[in-house]
Design an enzyme around this catalytic site. Structure first.
Site, mmCIF file in Angstrom:
data_model
loop_
_atom_site.group_PDB
_atom_site.id
_atom_site.type_symbol
_atom_site.label_atom_id
_atom_site.label_comp_id
_atom_site.label_asym_id
_atom_site.label_seq_id
_atom_site.Cartn_x
_atom_site.Cartn_y
_atom_site.Cartn_z
ATOM 1 C CB CYS A 18 0.249 7.146 10.818
ATOM 2 S SG CYS A 18 1.942 6.840 11.111
ATOM 3 C CB CYS A 74 3.018 -1.423 13.795
ATOM 4 S SG CYS A 74 3.145 -1.253 12.006
ATOM 5 C CB SER A 116 10.304 6.804 9.288
ATOM 6 O OG SER A 116 9.870 6.430 10.568
ATOM 7 C CB CYS A 137 6.369 -1.867 16.226
ATOM 8 S SG CYS A 137 8.052 -1.523 15.695
ATOM 9 C CB CYS A 177 3.083 7.701 3.245
ATOM 10 S SG CYS A 177 3.552 6.497 4.491
ATOM 11 C CD GLU A 203 -3.093 -1.104 2.061
ATOM 12 O OE1 GLU A 203 -4.178 -1.609 1.750
ATOM 13 O OE2 GLU A 203 -2.908 -0.600 3.185
#
Ligand code: SF4
Length: 387
Positions: free
Chosen positions: A363, A127, A221, A124, A113, A100
């Site tokens: 996010c 997530c 990131s 994580c 993004c 995605e």
């Protein structure tokens, strides 16, 4: 030639070549170095994929390229547009996996993004991507292909294409048509675990003859892979964000398991020096706000102490829930109190505006569709509380 550069027709996908690889490729064809700039401009700036249209290349070179090379983008499986103008795409890759990608239009910028891996190996705890497991790294062509495809779709975008997104209809804001000004590696995957494809892709993004994005506007990131961060510092001028999410090791060991290998004191030492010699550059720390977990005033004060020696800013991210998660988002009043404490302590602190939540584009919500080689997803579905 590396098989990852080849598409299913066995032609070399030129999206997978950075400047130096392109130069080598052309030299092997007996071409002069100046052809590198010409080909990079045609492919990335003009977005031309038909070699016969590259009119300043010699006829012979155009024919050679047509025979052995291609410019192949991922396929779009679907595209959705949220009521706030956020775009989300599911992209199908040649091996059948899908990933995605999200575009977030704002008044002054448009942020793409993108994903760096099919899934993520790091897991994580908060997530959604991590819970899906992991399949493989993306190739450089698949990474650059996301930027090229999004640029193409956004430039082609016409109001009559409402049919793609039933949700969009009449409420589309004008900023929907903004171009891409920023790229963030905050989609699926830990980009530093795919260093050799991500860093050359970023260099093309910042190349004036390719996408020409500023080094301040291409952001990697990471969850804190220290050896790769040190290599990144030496090899790329891109901006850096760190997924922090906790102000102490005990909590971060739970939320970001990589912390057990690279704990906070070592991470802060790397971050303190990361932009040394660049007075205006700072590391961005991302901090997801989880109700009752990491969001108290005590945590905010602890965060201030942790970051006291690091030139940085903090971005608080309201948690975006996903099915079976044990976490809920902190109330906005708690997020604001947290922000005020950190801001008053001298660290610029923002609260990320949630975007695209009606199409699960926020996010931490990117999941794709792929074969999980880790079997983590099956274990998660069986017993979400345990992993
Ligand atoms: S937050 Fe990033 S590194 Fe952690 S599991 Fe999700 S995608 Fe992977």
């Amino acid at each position: 030639m590396c098989h990852l550069l080849q598409d299913k027709t066995d032609k070399i996908n030129l999206l997978g070549l950075d400047r130096s690889a392109m130069q080598t490729f052309l030299a092997e064809l007996g071409e002069k170095p100046f052809r590198t700039n010409q080909l990079i401009q045609w492919i990335h700036q003009a977005r031309i994929s038909d070699f016969s249209q590259m009119t300043n290349l010699s006829h012979a070179l155009r024919e050679k390229l047509t025979a052995i090379a291609c410019i192949r983008l991922p396929d779009i499986a679907w595209e959705k547009i949220a009521t706030d103008g956020t775009h989300k795409w599911l992209l199908r890759l040649p091996d059948g996996n899908s990933i995605e990608m999200v575009f977030i239009p704002e008044a002054r910028r448009g942020t793409l993004c993108i994903s760096s891996q099919v899934g993520c190996a790091l897991d994580c705890r908060f997530c959604s991507t991590g819970k899906q497991g992991f399949s493989r790294n993306l190739t450089m062509a698949e990474i650059i292909g996301q930027l090229q495809l999004a640029s193409q779709r956004l430039s082609e975008y016409q109001p009559k294409e409402n049919a793609i997104s039933p949700q969009a209809s009449t409420a589309r804001p004008p900023e929907t048509r903004k171009a891409i000004t920023n790229v963030v590696f905050m989609g699926m995957g830990e980009p530093l675990l795919n260093f050799d494809n991500v860093v050359p892709a970023m260099s093309l993004m910042m190349d004036d003859l390719a996408y020409g994005l500023s080094k301040y506007r291409v952001t990697l990131s990471t969850s804190g892979l220290i050896p790769a961060m040190l290599r990144l510092k030496a090899e790329s001028p891109a901006a850096l964000a760190v997924s922090l999410h906790a102000p102490n090791d005990d909590l971060r060991n739970v939320l970001v398991p990589l912390n057990k290998k690279y704990p906070l004191d070592a991470l802060m030492s790397v971050c303190s020096d990361y932009f040394s010699g660049h007075a205006k550059r700072v590391v961005t720390f991302e901090y997801v706000m989880l109700k009752g977990i990491n969001d108290s005033p005590k945590h905010a004060k602890e965060l201030l102490t942790l970051l006291r020696t690091v030139p940085c800013k903090v971005n608080l991210i309201p948690f975006n829930p996903f099915p079976l998660t044990e976490y809920v988002c902190s109330p906005m009043e708690d997020i604001k109190i947290f922000q005020q404490i950190v801001q008053t302590g001298g660290i610029h602190t923002t609260i990320r505006k949630t975007r695209g939540d009606d199409i699960d584009a926020a996010c931490g919500q990117l999941v794709g569709n792929f074969k999980d080689r880790t079997k983590r997803n099956a274990r998660w579905l069986e017993n979400p509380a345990k992993i």
